[in-house]
Design a protein around this motif. Structure first.
Motif, PDB file in Angstrom:
ATOM      1  N   PHE A  49      60.394 -42.669  45.591  1.00 21.83           N
ATOM      2  CA  PHE A  49      60.936 -41.315  45.665  1.00 21.83           C
ATOM      3  C   PHE A  49      59.848 -40.333  46.099  1.00 21.83           C
ATOM      4  CE2 PHE A  49      61.808 -37.166  43.843  1.00 21.83           C
ATOM      5  CZ  PHE A  49      63.114 -36.951  44.251  1.00 21.83           C
ATOM      6  N   THR A  50      60.212 -39.379  46.954  1.00 21.58           N
ATOM      7  CA  THR A  50      59.267 -38.348  47.370  1.00 21.58           C
ATOM      8  C   THR A  50      59.925 -36.975  47.363  1.00 21.58           C
ATOM      9  OG1 THR A  50      59.796 -38.593  49.721  1.00 21.58           O
ATOM     10  CG2 THR A  50      57.960 -39.891  48.874  1.00 21.58           C
ATOM     11  N   SER A  51      59.104 -35.977  47.073  1.00 21.67           N
ATOM     12  CA  SER A  51      59.474 -34.571  47.222  1.00 21.67           C
ATOM     13  C   SER A  51      58.199 -33.842  47.621  1.00 21.67           C
ATOM     14  CB  SER A  51      60.075 -34.007  45.928  1.00 21.67           C
ATOM     15  OG  SER A  51      59.115 -34.010  44.892  1.00 21.67           O
ATOM     16  N   LEU A  52      58.253 -32.524  47.687  1.00 19.22           N
ATOM     17  CA  LEU A  52      57.085 -31.752  48.111  1.00 19.22           C
ATOM     18  C   LEU A  52      56.614 -30.830  46.997  1.00 19.22           C
ATOM     19  CD1 LEU A  52      58.230 -30.696  51.703  1.00 19.22           C
ATOM     20  CD2 LEU A  52      56.715 -32.591  51.068  1.00 19.22           C
ATOM     21  N   CYS A  53      55.306 -30.687  46.888  1.00 18.91           N
ATOM     22  CA  CYS A  53      54.720 -29.734  45.947  1.00 18.91           C
ATOM     23  C   CYS A  53      55.122 -28.327  46.392  1.00 18.91           C
ATOM     24  CB  CYS A  53      53.202 -29.873  45.925  1.00 18.91           C
ATOM     25  SG  CYS A  53      52.376 -28.583  44.971  1.00 18.91           S
ATOM     26  N   PRO A  54      55.659 -27.508  45.475  1.00 17.11           N
ATOM     27  CA  PRO A  54      56.087 -26.164  45.867  1.00 17.11           C
ATOM     28  C   PRO A  54      54.921 -25.210  46.147  1.00 17.11           C
ATOM     29  CG  PRO A  54      56.336 -26.437  43.526  1.00 17.11           C
ATOM     30  CD  PRO A  54      55.942 -27.786  44.071  1.00 17.11           C
ATOM     31  N   VAL A  55      53.713 -25.589  45.765  1.00 14.09           N
ATOM     32  CA  VAL A  55      52.554 -24.734  45.987  1.00 14.09           C
ATOM     33  C   VAL A  55      51.827 -25.118  47.270  1.00 14.09           C
ATOM     34  CG1 VAL A  55      50.342 -23.960  45.033  1.00 14.09           C
ATOM     35  CG2 VAL A  55      52.296 -24.318  43.503  1.00 14.09           C
ATOM     36  N   THR A  56      51.526 -26.411  47.428  1.00 12.87           N
ATOM     37  CA  THR A  56      50.727 -26.863  48.574  1.00 12.87           C
ATOM     38  C   THR A  56      51.555 -27.397  49.724  1.00 12.87           C
ATOM     39  OG1 THR A  56      50.512 -29.137  47.768  1.00 12.87           O
ATOM     40  CG2 THR A  56      48.864 -27.521  46.996  1.00 12.87           C
ATOM     41  N   GLY A  57      52.797 -27.800  49.463  1.00 12.01           N
ATOM     42  CA  GLY A  57      53.628 -28.418  50.488  1.00 12.01           C
ATOM     43  C   GLY A  57      53.285 -29.876  50.732  1.00 12.01           C
ATOM     44  N   SER A  86      67.219 -36.746  50.220  1.00 11.55           N
ATOM     45  CA  SER A  86      67.227 -35.334  50.640  1.00 11.55           C
ATOM     46  C   SER A  86      66.088 -34.539  49.995  1.00 11.55           C
ATOM     47  CB  SER A  86      68.575 -34.688  50.310  1.00 11.55           C
ATOM     48  OG  SER A  86      68.713 -34.468  48.911  1.00 11.55           O
ATOM     49  N   PHE A  87      65.430 -35.103  49.000  1.00 10.69           N
ATOM     50  CA  PHE A  87      64.313 -34.418  48.351  1.00 10.69           C
ATOM     51  C   PHE A  87      63.022 -34.522  49.159  1.00 10.69           C
ATOM     52  CE2 PHE A  87      67.220 -34.590  44.864  1.00 10.69           C
ATOM     53  CZ  PHE A  87      66.919 -33.467  44.104  1.00 10.69           C
ATOM     54  N   ARG A  88      62.992 -35.331  50.215  1.00 11.40           N
ATOM     55  CA  ARG A  88      61.765 -35.514  51.009  1.00 11.40           C
ATOM     56  C   ARG A  88      61.211 -34.205  51.545  1.00 11.40           C
ATOM     57  NH1 ARG A  88      63.342 -40.823  54.528  1.00 11.40           N
ATOM     58  NH2 ARG A  88      63.203 -42.277  52.785  1.00 11.40           N
ATOM     59  N   ASN A  89      62.076 -33.268  51.834  1.00 10.43           N
ATOM     60  CA  ASN A  89      61.645 -31.968  52.356  1.00 10.43           C
ATOM     61  C   ASN A  89      61.946 -30.844  51.379  1.00 10.43           C
ATOM     62  OD1 ASN A  89      60.684 -32.993  54.859  1.00 10.43           O
ATOM     63  ND2 ASN A  89      62.812 -33.207  55.514  1.00 10.43           N
ATOM     64  N   HIS A  90      62.104 -31.192  50.115  1.00 12.09           N
ATOM     65  CA  HIS A  90      62.446 -30.217  49.073  1.00 12.09           C
ATOM     66  C   HIS A  90      61.202 -29.882  48.255  1.00 12.09           C
ATOM     67  CE1 HIS A  90      64.770 -28.276  45.914  1.00 12.09           C
ATOM     68  NE2 HIS A  90      64.089 -28.995  45.042  1.00 12.09           N
ATOM     69  N   ASN A  91      60.935 -28.601  48.097  1.00 12.53           N
ATOM     70  CA  ASN A  91      59.822 -28.144  47.269  1.00 12.53           C
ATOM     71  C   ASN A  91      60.287 -28.005  45.825  1.00 12.53           C
ATOM     72  OD1 ASN A  91      57.868 -27.711  49.373  1.00 12.53           O
ATOM     73  ND2 ASN A  91      59.072 -25.940  50.001  1.00 12.53           N
ATOM     74  N   GLY A  92      59.595 -28.691  44.913  1.00 15.50           N
ATOM     75  CA  GLY A  92      59.958 -28.573  43.507  1.00 15.50           C
ATOM     76  C   GLY A  92      58.920 -29.198  42.608  1.00 15.50           C
ATOM     77  N   PHE A  93      58.701 -28.574  41.474  1.00 14.84           N
ATOM     78  CA  PHE A  93      57.817 -29.160  40.470  1.00 14.84           C
ATOM     79  C   PHE A  93      58.455 -30.426  39.916  1.00 14.84           C
ATOM     80  CE2 PHE A  93      56.308 -24.693  40.261  1.00 14.84           C
ATOM     81  CZ  PHE A  93      54.963 -24.931  40.540  1.00 14.84           C
ATOM     82  N   HIS A  94      57.641 -31.343  39.452  1.00 15.00           N
ATOM     83  CA  HIS A  94      58.130 -32.623  38.928  1.00 15.00           C
ATOM     84  C   HIS A  94      59.226 -32.423  37.885  1.00 15.00           C
ATOM     85  CE1 HIS A  94      54.769 -34.137  41.075  1.00 15.00           C
ATOM     86  NE2 HIS A  94      53.897 -34.215  40.088  1.00 15.00           N
ATOM     87  N   GLU A  95      59.006 -31.482  36.995  1.00 18.88           N
ATOM     88  CA  GLU A  95      59.950 -31.240  35.903  1.00 18.88           C
ATOM     89  C   GLU A  95      61.306 -30.786  36.440  1.00 18.88           C
ATOM     90  OE1 GLU A  95      55.717 -30.661  34.597  1.00 18.88           O
ATOM     91  OE2 GLU A  95      56.892 -29.928  36.304  1.00 18.88           O
ATOM     92  N   ASP A  96      61.291 -29.857  37.394  1.00 19.05           N
ATOM     93  CA  ASP A  96      62.531 -29.335  37.965  1.00 19.05           C
ATOM     94  C   ASP A  96      63.288 -30.409  38.727  1.00 19.05           C
ATOM     95  OD1 ASP A  96      64.421 -27.292  38.678  1.00 19.05           O
ATOM     96  OD2 ASP A  96      63.482 -27.218  40.656  1.00 19.05           O
ATOM     97  N   VAL A  97      62.564 -31.196  39.501  1.00 17.82           N
ATOM     98  CA  VAL A  97      63.199 -32.237  40.302  1.00 17.82           C
ATOM     99  C   VAL A  97      63.831 -33.302  39.401  1.00 17.82           C
ATOM    100  CG1 VAL A  97      62.746 -34.103  41.947  1.00 17.82           C
ATOM    101  CG2 VAL A  97      61.761 -31.850  42.336  1.00 17.82           C
TER     102      VAL A  97
END
Length: 155
Positions: A49-57, A86-97
């Motif tokens: 699973f991957t998502s993006l850091c909302p601070v650094t991208g 769909s989270f691959r390009n989504h910015n979110g903290f681990h907790e929120d995701v």
């Protein structure tokens, strides 16, 4: 994307489907539980699973484990795969995701019980694990260990 109009057939099953551009646009399909009177556990593991850091991208990586005891419906696996992708390009903290995925599945599918474990790989040298469940597991439900070891790095 939630719609109030029920569909007779799943949107993705047996169809060519593109990766949704965001989790909000992803449509999760649910099909009738083939064993509605049985108390049992369904597990999905998403080790890449991957998502993006909302601070650094920068990309964040996790091993997600979703366990649930179905009610009237079960989630169709292809739609779940597309939703998670769909989270691959989504910015979110681990907790929120992690919690957001669990809550969306629980609210839409209405299983008897659901839990999610998000085992995130280190960010800044610290691995973060996030857990959420809908409540106590039903009595008599077999709930196996999620089987993801604590992060040990190269040691």
């Amino acid at each position: 994307m939630n719609t109030d109009e029920p569909r007779d057939m799943p949107l993705h099953l047996g169809q060519q489907s593109s990766l949704p551009s965001s989790p909000e646009e992803a449509v999760l399909d649910y099909v009738p539980n083939p064993r509605p009177g049985a108390l049992y556990t369904i597990r999905f593991s998403a080790p890449e699973f991957t998502s993006l850091c909302p601070v650094t991208g920068q990309p964040d990586f996790a091993h997600l484990v979703i366990d649930y005891a179905p009610g009237a419906t079960i989630v169709e696996s292809k739609s779940l795969k597309l939703f998670l992708g769909s989270f691959r390009n989504h910015n979110g903290f681990h907790e929120d995701v992690t919690v957001g995925i669990g809550q969306r599945l629980f609210e839409e599918m209405q299983p008897r019980w659901l839990r999610i474990g998000g085992y995130w790989y280190p960010r800044g040298g610290i691995p973060i694990d996030v857990f959420w469940q809908s409540g106590a597991a039903p009595e008599g439900l077999w709930v196996p260990d999620q089987g993801v070891a604590n992060y040990r790095g190269r040691g």
